[in-house]
Design a protein around this motif. Sequence first.
Motif, PDB file in Angstrom:
ATOM      1  N   LEU A 149      -3.218  -8.024  -9.099  1.00 51.97           N
ATOM      2  CA  LEU A 149      -3.405  -6.668  -9.614  1.00 51.97           C
ATOM      3  C   LEU A 149      -3.463  -5.673  -8.468  1.00 51.97           C
ATOM      4  N   PHE A 150      -4.260  -6.003  -7.441  1.00 55.00           N
ATOM      5  CA  PHE A 150      -4.397  -5.063  -6.329  1.00 55.00           C
ATOM      6  C   PHE A 150      -3.125  -4.993  -5.497  1.00 55.00           C
ATOM      7  N   ARG A 195      -0.183  -5.235  -6.531  1.00 55.01           N
ATOM      8  CA  ARG A 195       0.779  -4.396  -7.244  1.00 55.01           C
ATOM      9  C   ARG A 195       0.356  -2.943  -7.249  1.00 55.01           C
ATOM     10  N   LEU A 196      -0.943  -2.722  -7.426  1.00 51.90           N
ATOM     11  CA  LEU A 196      -1.412  -1.331  -7.432  1.00 51.90           C
ATOM     12  C   LEU A 196      -1.176  -0.677  -6.074  1.00 51.90           C
ATOM     13  N   TYR A 197      -1.259  -1.467  -5.007  1.00 48.17           N
ATOM     14  CA  TYR A 197      -1.002  -0.930  -3.670  1.00 48.17           C
ATOM     15  C   TYR A 197       0.495  -0.757  -3.426  1.00 48.17           C
ATOM     16  N   GLY A 198       1.313  -1.313  -4.327  1.00 45.98           N
ATOM     17  CA  GLY A 198       2.752  -1.208  -4.130  1.00 45.98           C
ATOM     18  C   GLY A 198       3.262  -2.092  -3.012  1.00 45.98           C
TER      19      GLY A 198
END
Lengths: 318, 241
Positions: free
Chosen positions: A98-99, A101-104
């Motif tokens: 999740l993180f 992906r959230l960080y790109g």
Amino acid sequence: MNAIETHDLTRYYGARCAVNHLTLSVDREVFALLGPNGSGKTTTVLMLTTMLHPTEGTATVCGHDILRDGEEVRRSLSYVPQDMAVDIKLTGRENALLFARLYGTDTPKDRVDELLAVMQLFDRADDLVKTYSGGMRRRLELVQALVHKPEVLFLDEPTLGLDVAARATIWEHITALKKDGMTIFVTTHYMDEADRFCDRVGIISNGSLLALDAPSSLKARLSNDVITAHIDGTFRDPGVDGITLFSFANNEASFLAENGREALPLLADAFTRAGVRVRSLALREPTLDDVFLHTVGKSEEPAGFDQTKFRTMLRRRK
Amino acid sequence: MRGVIWYIERDFLRWVRGRVAVFSALVMPAAWLIFVGLALPIRFTDNYLDFITPGILVMTMLSAGLSGGTLLMFDKILGFLNKFLALPAPREDILFGKILFVSLRGLIQSTIILVIAVLIGASVYSPLQYGLTYLILFLFGVLLSAFATTLALYLEDHDSFAAVNTMISMPLFFTSSALMPYNVMPEWLRTLASLNPLSYAIDAIRAVDAGALPLVQIVSLAILGIVVTAISVQVFRRVTV
Ligand SMILES: Nc1ncnc2c1ncn2[C@@H]1O[C@H](COP(=O)(O)OP(=O)(O)OP(=O)(O)O)[C@@H](O)[C@H]1O
Ligand SMILES: [Mg+2]
């Protein structure tokens, strides 16, 4: 340009001053902010991570102003809060992914696998976090924080509630990260950890920075020997010239003296004369604990908490 | 905007893994449908079940939307929100993720209610009519979940959120056109009901069922939804802990 620069950073909650004109700079090192409960450590971290606006003063992280360039600041840092927050209904891998992906992150899956392996979580990666121990959850939080290779890492009490081995593991990782050039800003209550693993420490009390230096220099600055006395029954400062009491807790009194060997017999005599029963006397080099108690104790004296007075008060109540 | 999808995925996984919660939200509307729609000996209209179904669908959305705010409340209490706010991803992604997840979850629940309604004797409509019904429910869901999520951001703890939630949802439901047609309402209730956004949605679905296209209500709901969402975005961008 230093990774973290603060200038007169100040935060009030209503009338209470939580952080008071904090000025410091931190760069490519492990920096620890030490302080008693409620001294403003978390508040400082929250301001530096753009989660809280300062009442006064400024700060930059990697050259970005925390007020004006919030998004840039957040791009260069990772933050692990004081209270653990990993999703117990998700697996370790899902939490980390999740993180990532959230960080790109470019290749989130590979990056997560790599870090799970580094943090020794790979075998349990597909178990629900519900089944993880506290130490594993902390390491998972480090995985989440490291997925995007931050320049600055903020850890608010990263070893709180962990056993000795788990704490050592966390510090090993932190030390390794520093070697890679990361700036790490931690807060902690554990003096021994700060002493062993941190390049510099700042001691904060009631929001004010009281000391700022390498642990060894701080200890050297005390330049005195420390005498600790185990006391039976009531305690009274015997008041010998040149021997100063700087802390008393749990029946253990700590004194500073320029020459410990000479001070020992003087102190023993004085105790006998004052009628204080001493179980043992010990002489040792100052530790960071002593520096901390000495520094914080001094600042709290005027309005601070008077142990002896409090005890007498309790006794009278009975 | 990429973040939105990952936030939704996270909430979805948490939702389906909390087995009880998947069904508990359906109990209230299903009970209303069955006991009020079938068992109550009231005859405001010839087919009361057909009359009350839009009201129950909107009620499902209402409770789904408002209780959707607890998602953010718990993220906040458990410290997840802090971690999300410290991410470089735009903070409104958190809001959009919640709005979409809560609205879509509401639609899934509404579908189940709709199936129950048909099973116990409600009329079946055309795909186009169902499509419009879903659009109306979705717009209504966006409005409510944006409001509830932002409210949760502001309120201190879960208790006060739950209190505000009950304080809003019950009166909203009873002062809407959910249970009785306007012509049998007392005068004061008629005024209230015609102002209530719940009635916009309910009346719109009834109009769709009757074969009309309720543009005014759909546009009003859309505008309300956009305004509330826009305000919420500003709130999320500025939020501090
Ligand atoms: N949200 C808040 N509202 C009002 N006062 C607060 C708030 N958060 C912190 N404070 C106060 O600000 C001061 C500093 O708190 P802070 O959490 O920064 O301390 P800390 O050094 O992190 O303590 P600890 O070691 O216990 O975590 C305390 O006196 C605390 O009571
Ligand atoms: Mg703290």
